[in-house]
Design an enzyme around this catalytic site. Structure first.
Site, PDB file in Angstrom:
ATOM      1  N   LYS A 239       4.375  -1.929   4.203  1.00 47.10           N
ATOM      2  CA  LYS A 239       5.536  -1.205   4.700  1.00 47.10           C
ATOM      3  C   LYS A 239       6.686  -2.170   4.959  1.00 47.10           C
ATOM      4  O   LYS A 239       6.461  -3.317   5.363  1.00 47.10           O
ATOM      5  CB  LYS A 239       5.199  -0.522   6.033  1.00 47.10           C
ATOM      6  CG  LYS A 239       4.201   0.603   5.983  1.00 47.10           C
ATOM      7  CD  LYS A 239       3.940   1.118   7.396  1.00 47.10           C
ATOM      8  CE  LYS A 239       2.913   2.225   7.418  1.00 47.10           C
ATOM      9  NZ  LYS A 239       3.437   3.482   6.885  1.00 47.10           N
ATOM     10  N   ASP A 250      -0.282   5.123  14.961  1.00 47.86           N
ATOM     11  CA  ASP A 250      -0.976   5.735  13.828  1.00 47.86           C
ATOM     12  C   ASP A 250      -2.399   6.145  14.186  1.00 47.86           C
ATOM     13  O   ASP A 250      -3.100   6.704  13.349  1.00 47.86           O
ATOM     14  CB  ASP A 250      -0.978   4.784  12.625  1.00 47.86           C
ATOM     15  CG  ASP A 250      -0.929   5.541  11.299  1.00 47.86           C
ATOM     16  OD1 ASP A 250      -0.544   6.724  11.313  1.00 47.86           O
ATOM     17  OD2 ASP A 250      -1.279   4.956  10.264  1.00 47.86           O
ATOM     18  N   ASP A 309      -0.868   2.637   1.294  1.00 50.23           N
ATOM     19  CA  ASP A 309      -0.281   3.133   2.534  1.00 50.23           C
ATOM     20  C   ASP A 309      -0.618   4.595   2.783  1.00 50.23           C
ATOM     21  O   ASP A 309      -0.244   5.154   3.810  1.00 50.23           O
ATOM     22  CB  ASP A 309       1.246   2.945   2.501  1.00 50.23           C
ATOM     23  CG  ASP A 309       1.887   3.078   3.864  1.00 50.23           C
ATOM     24  OD1 ASP A 309       1.173   2.933   4.876  1.00 50.23           O
ATOM     25  OD2 ASP A 309       3.104   3.321   3.928  1.00 50.23           O
ATOM     26  N   ARG A 313      -5.708   9.608   4.935  1.00 49.33           N
ATOM     27  CA  ARG A 313      -6.494  10.682   4.322  1.00 49.33           C
ATOM     28  C   ARG A 313      -7.826  10.162   3.791  1.00 49.33           C
ATOM     29  O   ARG A 313      -8.790  10.930   3.652  1.00 49.33           O
ATOM     30  CB  ARG A 313      -5.683  11.353   3.220  1.00 49.33           C
ATOM     31  CG  ARG A 313      -5.375  10.513   2.008  1.00 49.33           C
ATOM     32  CD  ARG A 313      -4.212  11.053   1.204  1.00 49.33           C
ATOM     33  NE  ARG A 313      -2.941  10.889   1.930  1.00 49.33           N
ATOM     34  CZ  ARG A 313      -1.776  11.373   1.522  1.00 49.33           C
ATOM     35  NH1 ARG A 313      -1.712  12.042   0.381  1.00 49.33           N
ATOM     36  NH2 ARG A 313      -0.685  11.182   2.226  1.00 49.33           N
TER      37      ARG A 313
END
Length: 460
Positions: A239, A250, A309, A313
């Site tokens: 990032k 996060d 990134d 999931r």
């Protein structure tokens, strides 16, 4: 400072919570000199306004603005907006509100006392409130404590909130309520068939793990799955600095399901609660997983990595597959999953997806009751082809940039095939600017809506 109401006291002073259209009626209850004082101070009962009422002996009470109905629809927790302005005294609430509207104001009062003072001193408001008549004191205090837990976990920087510390928080919570915790960590993730959790977290010296909490032995089976990415560099698709600045949050999904679990257990709800938290740090080293790698998931589905990134999931997929094997009555995942959700609905709304229209309606209704706004999003089947790369079963980061939150939700749904009822929340977990009862920083979203919905979801 515990977020609790004061004990009832004969010394409690009246705190009139008044809307503009009710101001004349309240002034009629005051002494003539107090009514003139209110007029002289230009008090109009807008949200955030107060008027301190003096008498010959000093303080005799106060008025707080409730605002108009349209203003309250824009600004929740009107009473919380005045707490820091009130003097150090114990108050009793005088208001025409009742039911859910009164409970909202009572909860807002408690939440306005939250401060995160782990690293620097910070003062909480001094004013106290006795439990308003008609408010379930125990429930409101439990909900406030669960929210404080969520906020504390999110606000703690990654230096002090890695997978180890997240596990410790789950164990502390379990110890409070007699729940059981088991953990699979490090290389053991491979032997327990949790390969994608291992792949995402293996580059960090802080071992990845799956944290499991179990509580309750009767009632419907509720499984909560929370994304626990304790810091996300983006991996090899690193990032930029501006995007990495808030990545301590996060693990907001994990923090939120732990806060909700506190509420469920403290209230003694008749459910069989299972909490699964894949806790990792998405770091960078020579053994980081790579773009174009193909990972084999617990479910056997293969996943092509087109962006490291899009790791949340991946860890959720293994945890959801594990949850699905038990075929519980309901699976709920909560995750700070996509920037696309923020673009769609902003930071204040919690978008959610549900496989059952009845479950979705219950959650929307619960959100109204709890003043915890949500917005239903669609599992849009025509977009399924967007997550199918051809070389593998699934693509973790479809190109094109369209419908990013929906495609992420569809990706997760592929791992819940035995359990008919699945709900996914794509939350932000952060309040970017201070608002009544919600200081800037970590915040829970969707959990109070779910708590209120449980009676409808399971007929409790």
């Amino acid at each position: 400072m515990p977020l609790t109401f004061a004990q009832d006291s004969d010394a409690a002073l009246p705190l009139y919570l008044v809307a503009p259209d009710g101001l004349d009626a309240v002034k009629a209850r005051l002494t003539p000199s107090q009514a003139k004082w209110v007029e002289a101070n230009g008090f109009t009962a807008n949200i955030g306004e107060i008027c301190i009422l003096p008498d010959a002996l000093g303080l005799s009470g106060a008025l707080a603005g409730l605002g108009t109905k349209p203003a309250r629809q824009r600004t929740r927790f009107a009473l919380a907006a005045v707490r820091a302005k009130l003097p150090d005294a114990i108050f009793r609430l005088e208001t025409d509100l009742d039911g859910e509207a009164l409970t909202e104001q009572a909860l807002g009062w408690l939440l306005s006392g939250y401060v995160f003072d782990k690293y620097a001193p910070s003062s909480a408001p001094k004013a106290q409130l006795v439990t308003p008549a008609g408010v379930d004191r125990a429930k409101v205090e439990i909900v406030a404590a669960g929210e404080a837990l969520t906020r504390n976990l999110i606000n703690t920087p990654a230096s002090d909130m890695g997978p180890d510390e997240l596990e410790a928080a789950a164990r502390d919570l379990a110890d409070c309520f007699g729940a059981a915790v088991t953990v699979v960590a490090g290389e053991d993730l491979l032997s327990h068939n949790l390969p994608m959790i291992h792949a995402v977290g293996r580059a960090s010296p802080r071992a990845p793990r799956l944290i499991e909490l179990n509580w309750g032995n009767s009632g419907p089976k509720l499984t909560l799955v929370g994304k626990g990415v304790c810091f996300d560099t983006g991996g090899l698709n690193i990032k930029p600095g501006a995007s990495m600045g808030l990545m301590k949050k996060d693990m907001g999904g994990a923090a939120t399901v732990l806060g909700l679990s506190h509420m469920i257990m403290a209230l003694g709800l008749k459910v069989q609660l299972r909490v699964l938290i894949p806790a990792v740090e998405n770091a960078i080293s020579g053994n980081s997983f790579r773009p174009q790698d193909i990972l084999v998931s617990r479910k056997g589905l293969t996943v092509e990595i087109n962006n490291t990134d899009a790791e949340g999931r991946l860890v959720l997929a293994d945890a959801l597959a594990l949850a699905d094997e038990e075929n519980p009555d309901l699976i709920v995942s909560m995750a700070t999953l996509t920037g696309a959700a923020r673009v769609a609905v902003g930071p204040d709304l919690a978008p959610f997806y549900a496989t059952s229209p009845r479950d979705a309606a219950a959650i929307v209704n619960g959100a109204e009751k709890a003043a915890d706004p949500v917005w239903q999003m669609p599992f849009w089947d025509p977009y399924e082809t967007m997550i199918e790369p051809g070389i593998a079963d699934l693509d973790n980061a479809p190109s094109g940039g369209f419908a990013g939150s929906i495609t992420a939700a569809l990706f997760l749904r592929r791992f819940v095939t035995q359990t008919p009822r699945y709900v996914h929340f794509d939350i932000y977990g952060w309040n970017p600017s201070a608002a009544p009862a919600r200081p800037k920083g970590g915040i829970g979203q969707g959990h109070r809506a779910l708590l209120e919905a449980l009676s409808d979801l399971f007929a409790l």
